[in-house]
Design a protein around this motif. Structure first.
Motif, short mmCIF file in Angstrom:
data_model
loop_
_atom_site.label_atom_id
_atom_site.label_comp_id
_atom_site.label_asym_id
_atom_site.label_seq_id
_atom_site.Cartn_x
_atom_site.Cartn_y
_atom_site.Cartn_z
N GLU A 16 1.01 -1.32 -0.01
CA GLU A 16 0.04 0.05 -0.06
C GLU A 16 0.93 1.19 0.03
O GLU A 16 1.72 1.27 0.77
CB GLU A 16 -0.92 -0.18 1.13
N PRO A 17 0.48 2.19 -0.84
CA PRO A 17 1.24 3.36 -0.78
C PRO A 17 1.18 4.25 0.58
O PRO A 17 0.03 4.38 1.13
CB PRO A 17 0.63 4.30 -1.88
N VAL A 18 2.18 5.24 0.83
CA VAL A 18 2.12 6.24 1.79
C VAL A 18 2.64 7.70 1.46
O VAL A 18 3.57 7.22 0.36
CB VAL A 18 2.84 5.73 2.91
N ASN A 19 2.37 8.63 1.90
CA ASN A 19 2.82 9.80 1.52
C ASN A 19 4.05 10.19 2.30
O ASN A 19 3.92 10.03 3.65
CB ASN A 19 1.74 11.13 1.53
N LEU A 20 5.02 10.67 2.05
CA LEU A 20 6.25 11.08 2.65
C LEU A 20 6.58 12.49 2.38
O LEU A 20 6.56 13.07 1.44
CB LEU A 20 7.33 10.12 2.24
N GLU A 21 6.97 12.90 3.73
CA GLU A 21 7.27 14.52 3.56
C GLU A 21 8.68 14.47 4.62
O GLU A 21 8.44 13.87 5.44
CB GLU A 21 6.26 15.45 4.27
N VAL A 22 9.91 14.91 3.98
CA VAL A 22 10.99 14.92 4.64
C VAL A 22 11.25 16.10 5.43
O VAL A 22 10.47 17.08 5.58
CB VAL A 22 12.32 14.65 3.74
N ASP A 23 12.20 16.40 6.21
CA ASP A 23 12.39 17.76 7.13
C ASP A 23 12.68 18.81 6.25
O ASP A 23 13.76 18.73 5.59
CB ASP A 23 13.77 17.14 7.84
N VAL A 24 11.99 19.75 6.08
CA VAL A 24 11.94 20.92 5.41
C VAL A 24 13.44 21.63 5.74
O VAL A 24 13.88 22.18 4.87
CB VAL A 24 11.02 21.65 5.53
N ILE A 25 13.79 21.64 6.95
CA ILE A 25 14.90 22.26 7.47
C ILE A 25 16.19 21.95 6.41
O ILE A 25 17.04 22.54 6.25
CB ILE A 25 15.18 22.45 8.87
#
Length: 201
Positions: free
Chosen positions: A176-185
């Motif tokens: 199953e797919p998942v959304n990923l967001e890495v550290d913006v800093i």
């Protein structure tokens, strides 16, 4: 700005296809309390704008760019979703700084249950590996988590009973797919160092 601390499990109550866009209607009693037109609500880690609000439901338009970069296009009526309102100024940052701007999608690779927690292995797409570090922060479907182990194209996370019970990560299965967001800093630092190097040259 969000913190990746999911407030409630919501539900998609309707999906309307609009050519290269979609309109979602979602139910979430907690996140809709006091909601107004134009407010932001994170849905599986994607920052969406409230277009309409009635009772415990709100409507949000999802443009082609968002559908392309996230897993929201796979949602259907009845899908469960993680919901979070923006952080109030002066509030506690329980997770880490999250924008709700998805960097890419990964997939659940494996789940290893333990007596009190579960280790989940997740893949990530090309280009994100340099931001995924052991003991660093990452957002998976809007949930702020700590990377346990970082591989060349995967990482593992440890999910406590609360996360398993109160977010969609408790039921996501391999594939199953998942959304990923890495550290913006980290992304800003990388960009600033790149431009600093060019200026020095």
């Amino acid at each position: 700005m969000f913190t990746g601390i999911v407030e409630e499990l919501g539900e998609v109550t309707a999906v309307e296809e609009l050519g290269d866009a979609s309109r979602f209607r979602l139910r979430g009693p907690k996140v809709t309390a006091g909601a107004q037109h134009g407010d932001s609500i994170a849905v599986n880690g994607v920052c969406l704008t409230v277009v309409e609000h009635e009772g415990e439901e709100f409507t949000a338009d999802v443009m082609a760019e968002t559908l392309k970069r996230s897993s929201l296009g796979a949602l259907a009526t009845g899908s469960r979703v993680n919901l979070e309102r923006p952080t109030a100024v002066g509030g506690r940052l329980g997770g880490h700084i999250v924008q709700g701007h998805v960097d890419g999608t990964g997939a659940i690779l494996a789940r290893t249950p333990s007596e009190h927690w579960e280790i989940v292995k997740v893949s990530f797409p090309d280009g994100l590996g340099r931001y995924v570090v052991e003991k660093g922060s990452i957002t998976v479907d809007g949930v702020s988590l700590t990377v346990v182990e970082a591989g060349p194209d995967w990482f593992t996370i440890s999910l406590i009973p609360t996360t398993l019970a109160l977010t969609t990560l408790g039921t996501k299965q391999p594939g199953e797919p998942v959304n990923l967001e890495v550290d913006v800093i980290a992304k800003y630092v990388e960009r600033l160092l790149a431009h600093g190097g060019e200026a020095a040259r």
